[in-house]
Design an enzyme around this catalytic site. Structure first.
Site, mmCIF file in Angstrom:
data_model
loop_
_atom_site.group_PDB
_atom_site.id
_atom_site.type_symbol
_atom_site.label_atom_id
_atom_site.label_comp_id
_atom_site.label_asym_id
_atom_site.label_seq_id
_atom_site.Cartn_x
_atom_site.Cartn_y
_atom_site.Cartn_z
ATOM 1 N N HIS A 236 30.325 -13.713 54.486
ATOM 2 C CA HIS A 236 29.450 -13.015 55.431
ATOM 3 C C HIS A 236 28.037 -13.069 54.865
ATOM 4 C CE1 HIS A 236 27.685 -9.891 57.892
ATOM 5 N NE2 HIS A 236 28.781 -9.795 58.605
ATOM 6 N N ARG A 256 21.309 -7.516 62.992
ATOM 7 C CA ARG A 256 20.623 -8.649 63.613
ATOM 8 C C ARG A 256 20.772 -8.613 65.131
ATOM 9 N NH1 ARG A 256 23.671 -12.916 60.845
ATOM 10 N NH2 ARG A 256 24.870 -11.216 59.914
#
Lengths: 605, 251
Positions: A236, A256
């Site tokens: 990740h 994000r």
């Protein structure tokens, strides 16, 4: 001769995260007797850590979304190594699986017209993730737990399975111990569902809890099942990196999704460079378009921070390698910048990302509404897993043994899209439960071997009987994790992978000497010693598959084979246990895709 | 700070005592890091529960310097003083070993409470229309990570050991999320009064003060539930109204 506690179930589910709970609920609904084994307390499994949401193409926010787009997004994200049948079932069934959670008490965030709200996430064309702030996994596991406890399921808390029991080819139960007193338990069962989650603890820097030691992968492998796609480990892109004690803890992609951007030490927004060809048409040209996308402009394309996880992770590593990293070797993830666009940005961030705010405030002394976070890649998820039949989730080679959720392989191919895990759990948990119950009804007769139980007991007691030795289980685990991190991590090459396989052999050799002091009561040293076998098995499968794949694709990056190679797109790697106990790797051709699905892939670009 | 001394309670149901460990620290260490380091280097059989190490699973509850805390969210530098740092198990539950307690009672109580019972769906696809402002109230209660620290500090449980009569703050929060779920048609009022013993709570707010999720347990969950019980069972005007217009007394 040891004393055992014996239990009999029609269906035994091993693992009580989202997939295990959903399987148990489905099996119980089919009217069979169900046992559910949890390695920890009920409701504490790793699902609780999932943050961003559950992908389901309900089209509540953008009505252009539908299962076909979700299917195409999943296949593209997986670089077409996915089981296309699983990707199809997953895309078709996840909306119903999401809605049924509300029937059982879940409360997702809402749209203005009172429907389930959906958010943007990497690799998903439309806003697709049903969510509750940044604690969606908690909502899901609690919902399934609170519904599950009223379905007549026998829950065995804090019990670890060390071996599956066989009757010929068929799986007929499991052997394990309870953490509390170290008593052995025998579970006899007509069908067994593995839902043990992942294997992140094979690495030093990981978002996974102590439980993620690849138990189900390894149990299945030693019982004769195949593991596929094991070279694909998801790193990740955004784990915490400072201070050292929090290294690896997840920072949700939702940051994000809400507009967070990545910068290097020079303040450059580096993600706009090197957009992968598969995604050029779907990616914003400039920051202004990217901002319009995350705020719901349907004509805008996604900002490059929302490209797939494999790409974002590699980009961060590149910045660090080229000397533009943050002080502690990562990149800056900034959500505070949205104050340029939003009046009460502080309140907005706290509302949308409450646990991220809390996590950075408490553990790093950072106020994310005012300053950027330092982030870097962390071992997060195993795309690979036990090879199963797409429709029933039964393993391809062991009748009566099923696998669902992260331990199952196939859905995600070479890279998983964020949000496709929570939906995976409930879609294939439901299927595994349904078909395991059916198998149990159709196959009522079996025998459990006493000799196998004795052997399992001897093996489980060995580290404790050795007592304290020169080989400390925690130190040996640390040695393995450090080696895997350095040699089988995000950037790999032939030599390092061969060395890794050598090291795995050496560490496996020390397993016979690993010892644990103390008694059988709640003894973490003993338990860690027993988990080591699983960690070694999955580590070998990862390193072997990674060495074999001489190209870079999805989450698998080879420094000595930097490019994707079309010749490697037609098959999957499968590992199985050979006749002399050695690990064998084979290529398995991907079955030809149905024309109807091929047409969708072409239409969806 | 380079090192710290920890006094960790070691023992079982038979009894136990504090043992002293010196631990070398790294920057940012939380108490759970120190416990893990002791485990890896000095006492491999030291028992503690943990999972996520990020304040999300509620497994590593303990009493640090006498205060109920999640070990994973407690920075060592914040609890270090002149003397050693003490770490001991929660006191409202029976000890199993070292820092691990038997919390199974909580699971039994929860199973006795009526779960969310939905009305008929609003739409053909089986879904409901719910507005954000309707779900926000119960969403606060659904943040609960079941660390049981609120149970641990509640004097009805901790000091008076009334586990048989009193469900404790965690389960009032659980009942509240079901009662306030917009699609719920269940009714937990009689159960709250008779079986879960909500009347024993005298709203000292100890639970609210320790909640690591910041749930306003007393004001937002317990008091509204107490009001429902009072409205139903002890409101004299409502009682007269029921005798005139009909309706159960709920007794």
């Amino acid at each position: 001769m040891s004393a055992y506690q014996e239990f009999e179930h029609d269906v035994l589910v091993i693992g009580a995260g989202g997939a295990g709970l959903r399987a148990a609920i489905e099996a119980a609904a089919a009217g069979v007797n169900v046992g559910l084994v949890c390695k920890s307390l009920l409701g504490k499994a790793h699902t609780v850590m999932a943050e961003g949401g559950m992908a389901a193409s309900m089209g509540n926010v953008d009505e252009r979304d539908g299962w076909k787009t979700h299917f195409a997004d999943t296949m593209r994200g997986g670089q077409y190594l996915n089981s296309w049948r699983m990707a199809e079932l997953h895309a078709k069934e996840s909306p119903e699986r999401a809605r049924e959670l509300e029937k059982w008490g879940a409360l997702f965030d809402r749209t203005p017209d009172g429907k389930i709200l959906q958010r943007n996430f990497g690799g998903h064309k439309y806003p697709r993730l049903a969510h509750v702030g940044d604690r969606t996994g908690l909502e899901m596991i609690r919902t399934l737990q609170d519904h599950g406890i009223h379905q007549g399921i026998d829950v065995h808390m804090e019990v670890t399975v060390t071996r599956l029991l066989k009757d010929g080819e068929r799986c007929v139960g499991a052997f394990g111990y309870d953490r509390e007193q170290g008593r052995f338990r025998i579970f006899k069962a007509k069908a067994v569902v593995l839902a043990t989650g992942g294997l992140g603890r094979a690495y030093l820097v990981t978002s996974n809890s102590w439980e993620g030691t690849g138990d189900g992968h390894s149990l299945a492998y030693h019982a004769g099942a195949e593991m596929r796609d094991m070279e694909f480990i998801q790193f990740h892109p955004t784990g915490m990196i400072w201070p050292p004690s929090v290294r690896g803890i997840l920072v949700t992609e939702g940051v994000r999704g809400e507009g967070g951007i990545l910068r290097n030490s020079k303040g450059e927004r580096f993600m706009f460079e090197d957009i992968p060809p598969l995604y050029i048409d779907q990616t914003a040209d400039n920051p202004e378009e990217g901002w319009r996308y995350v705020t719901g402009d349907r004509d805008a394309r996604r900002p490059p921070e929302l490209l797939t996880r494999d790409h974002v992770a590699r980009k961060i590593v590149k910045e660090v390698q080229e000397g533009r990293g943050s002080p502690h070797g990562g990149a800056f993830l900034d959500i505070s910048w949205i104050k340029e666009h939003i009046k009460d940005s502080e309140g907005h961030i706290k509302k949308k990302l409450p646990s991220m705010y809390h996590q950075f405030k408490e553990l790093a002394g950072i106020d994310i509404t005012k300053e950027p976070m330092e982030v870097g890649p962390t071992t997060h998820y195993a795309m690979g897993g036990v090879a199963v039949d797409a429709d029933t989730q039964m393993t391809t080679t062991v009748p009566g043994l099923f696998a669902a959720g992260e331990v199952g392989g196939g859905l995600h191919g070479a890279n998983r899209l964020g949000g496709n895990s929570l939906s995976d759990l409930v879609v294939f948990g439901q299927r595994a439960g349904e078909y395991a119950a059916k198998f149990a009804k159709d196959n009522p007769n079996y025998t459990v071997s006493e000799a196998e139980i004795e052997e399992a007991a001897t093996e489980a007691l060995a580290p404790l009987e050795r007592g304290v030795t020169s080989v400390n289980p925690f130190q040996l685990q640390f040695e393995l994790q450090t080696m895997m991190q350095n040699k089988v991590g995000i950037a790999r090459e032939e030599e390092g992978l061969s060395e890794a396989l050598g090291s795995i052999g050496e560490i496996a050799g020390q397993l016979a000497d690993v010892g644990a002091g103390g008694n059988r009561w709640y003894n973490p040293g003993w338990h860690t010693a027993l988990d080591l076998k699983h960690l070694l098995t999955v580590s070998e499968a990862i390193a072997l598959s990674a060495r074999e794949r001489k190209e870079s694709r999805g989450a698998h990056s080879r420094l000595d084979h930097l490019d994707k190679d079309k010749a490697w797109s037609t098959f999957n790697h499968v590992v199985r246990k050979g006749p002399d106990g050695e690990m064998i790797i084979e290529r398995r051709d991907i079955p030809p895709i149905r024309q109807e699905l091929q047409d969708i892939l072409e239409e969806e670009g | 700070m380079k090192s710290a001394t920890f006094k960790v309670w070691r023992g079982d149901q038979e009894g136990g005592d504090f043992e002293t460990y010196d631990v070398d620290l790294e920057p940012g260490y939380v108490v759970l890091d120190a416990i893990h380091k002791i485990q890896a280097e000095q006492a491999t059989d030291l028992a503690c529960r943990w999972n996520c190490k990020a304040g999300k699973c509620g497994s590593c509850s303990a009493e640090v310097n006498g205060s109920p805390r999640l070990m994973c969210m407690t920075r060592v530098e914040d609890v270090a003083g002149d003397g050693p740092i003490t770490v001991e198990p929660m006191r409202a539950f029976p000890v199993l070993k070292d820092l691990v307690t038997d919390v199974s009672w909580n699971y039994e109580v929860k199973a006795s409470i009526q779960p969310v019972t939905p009305r008929e769906p609003d739409f053909e696809d089986g879904s409901w229309e719910m507005q954000q402002y309707d779900v926000e109230r119960p969403q606060e209660f659904r943040k609960c990570i079941e660390c049981f620290l609120c149970q641990n500090v509640c004097h009805v449980l901790r000091d008076h050991q009334m586990h048989a009569e009193f469900a404790g703050p965690r389960h009032f929060v659980f009942a509240a999320q079901a009662e306030m779920n917009p699609i719920d048609v269940g009714d937990r009022v009689a159960q709250l009064r008779d079986d879960l013993g909500i009347g024993y709570c005298n709203i000292t707010k100890c639970c609210t003060n320790v909640c690591p999720e910041g749930i306003t347990i007393t004001d937002n969950a317990i008091i509204p539930l107490k009001e429902r019980v009072v409205d139903r069972s002890y409101d004299p005007i409502a009682k007269i109204a029921r005798s005139v217009f009909g309706g159960a007394d709920d007794d």
